[in-house]
Scaffold this active site. Structure first.
Site, PDB file in Angstrom:
ATOM      1  N   GLN A 170      13.895  -4.947   8.089  1.00 49.37           N
ATOM      2  CA  GLN A 170      12.533  -5.484   8.153  1.00 49.37           C
ATOM      3  C   GLN A 170      11.676  -4.662   9.104  1.00 49.37           C
ATOM      4  OE1 GLN A 170      12.312  -9.608   9.417  1.00 49.37           O
ATOM      5  NE2 GLN A 170      10.226  -9.855   8.593  1.00 49.37           N
TER       6      GLN A 170
ATOM      7  N   ILE B  22       0.826  -1.218   0.000  1.00 50.34           N
ATOM      8  CA  ILE B  22       0.000   0.000   0.000  1.00 50.34           C
ATOM      9  C   ILE B  22       0.861   1.270   0.000  1.00 50.34           C
ATOM     10  CG2 ILE B  22      -2.112  -0.978   0.970  1.00 50.34           C
ATOM     11  CD1 ILE B  22      -1.260   0.172   3.695  1.00 50.34           C
TER      12      ILE B  22
ATOM     13  N   HIS C  56       9.608  -8.582  -1.766  1.00 50.17           N
ATOM     14  CA  HIS C  56       9.122  -7.451  -2.564  1.00 50.17           C
ATOM     15  C   HIS C  56       9.443  -7.710  -4.033  1.00 50.17           C
ATOM     16  CE1 HIS C  56       8.889  -4.473   0.916  1.00 50.17           C
ATOM     17  NE2 HIS C  56       9.650  -5.409   1.444  1.00 50.17           N
TER      18      HIS C  56
ATOM     19  N   HIS D 282       8.288 -11.763   3.782  1.00 47.95           N
ATOM     20  CA  HIS D 282       7.727 -11.312   2.504  1.00 47.95           C
ATOM     21  C   HIS D 282       8.854 -10.923   1.566  1.00 47.95           C
ATOM     22  CE1 HIS D 282       7.889  -7.908   5.299  1.00 47.95           C
ATOM     23  NE2 HIS D 282       8.194  -7.153   4.254  1.00 47.95           N
TER      24      HIS D 282
HETATM   25  P1  DGP Z   1       9.651  -4.450   5.213  1.00 44.77           P
HETATM   26  O1  DGP Z   1       9.216  -5.234   6.432  1.00 44.77           O
HETATM   27  O2  DGP Z   1      10.836  -3.546   5.469  1.00 44.77           O
HETATM   28  O3  DGP Z   1       9.907  -5.331   4.027  1.00 44.77           O
HETATM   29  O4  DGP Z   1       8.477  -3.437   4.835  1.00 44.77           O
HETATM   30  C1  DGP Z   1       7.120  -3.721   4.966  1.00 44.77           C
HETATM   31  C2  DGP Z   1       6.383  -3.252   3.728  1.00 44.77           C
HETATM   32  O5  DGP Z   1       5.001  -3.495   3.942  1.00 44.77           O
HETATM   33  C3  DGP Z   1       6.526  -1.773   3.374  1.00 44.77           C
HETATM   34  O6  DGP Z   1       6.934  -1.668   2.019  1.00 44.77           O
HETATM   35  C4  DGP Z   1       5.146  -1.173   3.556  1.00 44.77           C
HETATM   36  C5  DGP Z   1       4.235  -2.385   3.488  1.00 44.77           C
HETATM   37  N1  DGP Z   1       3.068  -2.323   4.345  1.00 44.77           N
HETATM   38  C6  DGP Z   1       3.023  -1.907   5.632  1.00 44.77           C
HETATM   39  N2  DGP Z   1       1.774  -2.053   6.120  1.00 44.77           N
HETATM   40  C7  DGP Z   1       1.029  -2.586   5.126  1.00 44.77           C
HETATM   41  C8  DGP Z   1      -0.347  -2.982   5.026  1.00 44.77           C
HETATM   42  O7  DGP Z   1      -1.144  -2.865   5.957  1.00 44.77           O
HETATM   43  N3  DGP Z   1      -0.748  -3.491   3.839  1.00 44.77           N
HETATM   44  C9  DGP Z   1       0.108  -3.635   2.765  1.00 44.77           C
HETATM   45  N4  DGP Z   1      -0.400  -4.154   1.646  1.00 44.77           N
HETATM   46  N5  DGP Z   1       1.398  -3.271   2.827  1.00 44.77           N
HETATM   47  C10 DGP Z   1       1.852  -2.751   3.996  1.00 44.77           C
END
Ligand code: DGP
Length: 142
Positions: free
Chosen positions: A97, A35, A105, A103
């Protein structure tokens, strides 16, 4: 390493307690749009089984996530008219993270266009909905 927290935001999405812009699902993985995308079509691929990150995921689940990430990368090249794909995957806070369910990307890239900084700006719901529809269709067509 801390243990897996079943109340992390992606665990809630996996249980259907929170919504997502889904692009792909099978019995072992779920993929949905970030998002706060770093580029249009930025997708996150998760194993359904609980895993904090690469340090505790089962090798089979990690391999399956890699297979799904490849499928999404190939579909995103056409769906987003991309010139390339950036793959990122962060482990523990020190590794960048922020959400502690593993996850990967998958980020479509255009030549000469820099990625936005991580989690810098929320995309509009209608834009994400249209992008998810387009990418899901491209994945299903493969
Ligand atoms: P990381 O753990 O550093 O890989 O980053 C988490 C990623 O998740 C970041 O790019 C933003 C995304 N994100 C955070 N909250 C949400 C959410 O509620 N929904 C979605 N679809 N993505 C989210």
């Amino acid at each position: 390493m801390p243990s897996y927290d079943p109340n992390n935001i992606f665990a809630k999405i996996l249980r259907g307690e929170l919504p997502c812009y889904k692009v792909y699902e099978d019995d072992k993985a779920l993929a949905f749009l970030d998002i706060m995308p770093r580029a249009p079509g930025h997708t996150l691929v998760l194993p359904k089984a609980p895993a904090r990150n690469i340090l505790d995921v089962s090798p089979d689940d990690f391999a399956h996530v890699a297979r799904v990430a490849q499928k999404i990368a190939q579909a995103a090249m056409t769906a987003f008219d991309a010139d390339g794909i950036t793959i990122q995957q962060f482990n523990e806070g020190a590794g960048g993270q922020v959400v502690f369910h593993l996850h990967v990307h998958v980020i479509p890239r255009k030549s000469g266009v820099a990625m936005k900084p991580p989690a810098s700006e929320k995309e509009k719901p209608e834009v994400l909905a249209a992008q998810a529809k387009k990418l899901a269709a491209a994945i299903a067509a493969r």
